[in-house]
Design a protein around this motif. Structure first.
Motif, PDB file in Angstrom:
ATOM      1  N   LEU A 200       0.951  -1.325  -0.130  1.00 40.57           N
ATOM      2  CA  LEU A 200       0.036   0.085  -0.057  1.00 40.57           C
ATOM      3  C   LEU A 200       1.007   1.064  -0.011  1.00 40.57           C
ATOM      4  O   LEU A 200       1.784   1.344   0.838  1.00 40.57           O
ATOM      5  CB  LEU A 200      -0.929   0.080   1.325  1.00 40.57           C
ATOM      6  CG  LEU A 200      -2.095  -0.981   1.355  1.00 40.57           C
ATOM      7  CD1 LEU A 200      -2.525  -0.954   2.576  1.00 40.57           C
ATOM      8  CD2 LEU A 200      -2.965  -0.478   0.111  1.00 40.57           C
ATOM      9  N   VAL A 201       0.423   2.211  -0.878  1.00 42.77           N
ATOM     10  CA  VAL A 201       1.372   3.398  -0.985  1.00 42.77           C
ATOM     11  C   VAL A 201       2.915   3.138  -0.942  1.00 42.77           C
ATOM     12  O   VAL A 201       3.785   3.560  -0.282  1.00 42.77           O
ATOM     13  CB  VAL A 201       0.938   4.490  -0.096  1.00 42.77           C
ATOM     14  CG1 VAL A 201      -0.470   4.956  -0.408  1.00 42.77           C
ATOM     15  CG2 VAL A 201       1.157   4.172   1.418  1.00 42.77           C
ATOM     16  N   GLY A 202       3.413   2.119  -1.596  1.00 42.96           N
ATOM     17  CA  GLY A 202       4.860   1.533  -1.621  1.00 42.96           C
ATOM     18  C   GLY A 202       5.223   0.823  -0.283  1.00 42.96           C
ATOM     19  O   GLY A 202       6.468   0.336  -0.416  1.00 42.96           O
TER      20      GLY A 202
ATOM     21  N   PRO B   9      -4.823  -3.259  -2.541  1.00 47.69           N
ATOM     22  CA  PRO B   9      -3.233  -3.548  -2.300  1.00 47.69           C
ATOM     23  C   PRO B   9      -3.113  -4.470  -3.564  1.00 47.69           C
ATOM     24  O   PRO B   9      -3.742  -5.350  -4.164  1.00 47.69           O
ATOM     25  CB  PRO B   9      -3.105  -4.177  -0.989  1.00 47.69           C
ATOM     26  CG  PRO B   9      -4.450  -4.978  -0.864  1.00 47.69           C
ATOM     27  CD  PRO B   9      -5.381  -4.142  -1.267  1.00 47.69           C
ATOM     28  N   LEU B  10      -1.620  -4.324  -3.743  1.00 45.45           N
ATOM     29  CA  LEU B  10      -1.013  -5.201  -4.710  1.00 45.45           C
ATOM     30  C   LEU B  10      -0.598  -6.454  -3.693  1.00 45.45           C
ATOM     31  O   LEU B  10       0.144  -6.122  -2.624  1.00 45.45           O
ATOM     32  CB  LEU B  10       0.285  -4.982  -5.176  1.00 45.45           C
ATOM     33  CG  LEU B  10       1.167  -5.662  -5.982  1.00 45.45           C
ATOM     34  CD1 LEU B  10       0.193  -6.223  -7.526  1.00 45.45           C
ATOM     35  CD2 LEU B  10       2.287  -4.994  -6.531  1.00 45.45           C
ATOM     36  N   VAL B  11      -0.884  -7.673  -3.811  1.00 44.52           N
ATOM     37  CA  VAL B  11      -0.570  -8.701  -3.080  1.00 44.52           C
ATOM     38  C   VAL B  11       0.475  -9.501  -3.756  1.00 44.52           C
ATOM     39  O   VAL B  11       0.579  -9.958  -4.682  1.00 44.52           O
ATOM     40  CB  VAL B  11      -1.884  -9.977  -2.829  1.00 44.52           C
ATOM     41  CG1 VAL B  11      -1.246 -10.850  -2.005  1.00 44.52           C
ATOM     42  CG2 VAL B  11      -2.846  -9.148  -2.045  1.00 44.52           C
ATOM     43  N   HIS B  12       1.806  -9.577  -2.837  1.00 42.50           N
ATOM     44  CA  HIS B  12       2.837 -10.181  -3.195  1.00 42.50           C
ATOM     45  C   HIS B  12       2.953 -11.742  -2.292  1.00 42.50           C
ATOM     46  O   HIS B  12       2.790 -11.693  -1.287  1.00 42.50           O
ATOM     47  CB  HIS B  12       4.007  -9.427  -2.582  1.00 42.50           C
ATOM     48  CG  HIS B  12       5.481 -10.351  -2.989  1.00 42.50           C
ATOM     49  ND1 HIS B  12       6.043  -9.736  -4.142  1.00 42.50           N
ATOM     50  CD2 HIS B  12       6.039 -10.976  -2.105  1.00 42.50           C
ATOM     51  CE1 HIS B  12       7.177 -10.523  -3.880  1.00 42.50           C
ATOM     52  NE2 HIS B  12       7.245 -11.415  -2.577  1.00 42.50           N
TER      53      HIS B  12
END
Length: 158
Positions: free
Chosen positions: A80-82, A134-137
């Protein structure tokens, strides 16, 4: 329809049917192509994956390591926001108890190069999580090396 057209149509139909259950994910940035053959996230065929608060999401990854692996750990976080924010209860945990042979029998670790395995896990989407996208990793790591690594955009909702 000619016989070759029928064969082509049947081949395409088979290909589409065999991939419809997989979730479309992208390889991690800056990483070589993963050895995963498919990733399945419950109720998600493509991005963004909708993660509903108060539910449990499941994941299944089929993969073939390119070298012998003695131990694997989960590295799972939302960006989230990097800023990477770890998934509580999953990030940093031992992956080995969640690894099976393709026939469903327990495999655990160590893993052998060239053998296909299935990793299965689940995680709670906590009600305290904010409504964000979010981007999920998600990666399975041998030390600091990614054995499998993918990312997918998601959306956390009520």
């Amino acid at each position: 329809m000619s016989p070759s057209t029928v064969v082509l149509v049947l081949a395409l139909a088979t290909l589409l049917t065999s991939t419809v259950d997989s979730t479309v994910v992208r390889n991690c940035r800056g990483k070589p192509k993963t050895q995963s053959t498919s990733v399945d996230i419950s109720a998600c065929e493509k991005a963004p994956c909708i993660l509903r608060k108060g539910t449990t999401a499941s994941i299944q990854i089929k993969f073939t390591p390119d070298r012998d692996i003695s131990q694997l750990r989960n590295r799972v976080y939302a960006v989230l926001v990097g800023i990477p924010l770890p998934f509580i209860g999953v990030d940093g945990s031992d992956s080995c108890p969640n690894i099976q042979n393709v026939d469903g029998s327990p495999a655990g670790c160590p893993l052998k190069a060239g053998t296909e395995y299935v990793y299965k896990n689940s995680f709670d989407v906590l009600s305290v999580y904010p409504n964000v996208s979010p981007l999920v990793h998600w990666s399975l790591q041998d030390g600091s090396d990614d054995v499998v690594c993918f990312e997918i955009q998601s959306r956390i909702t009520k």
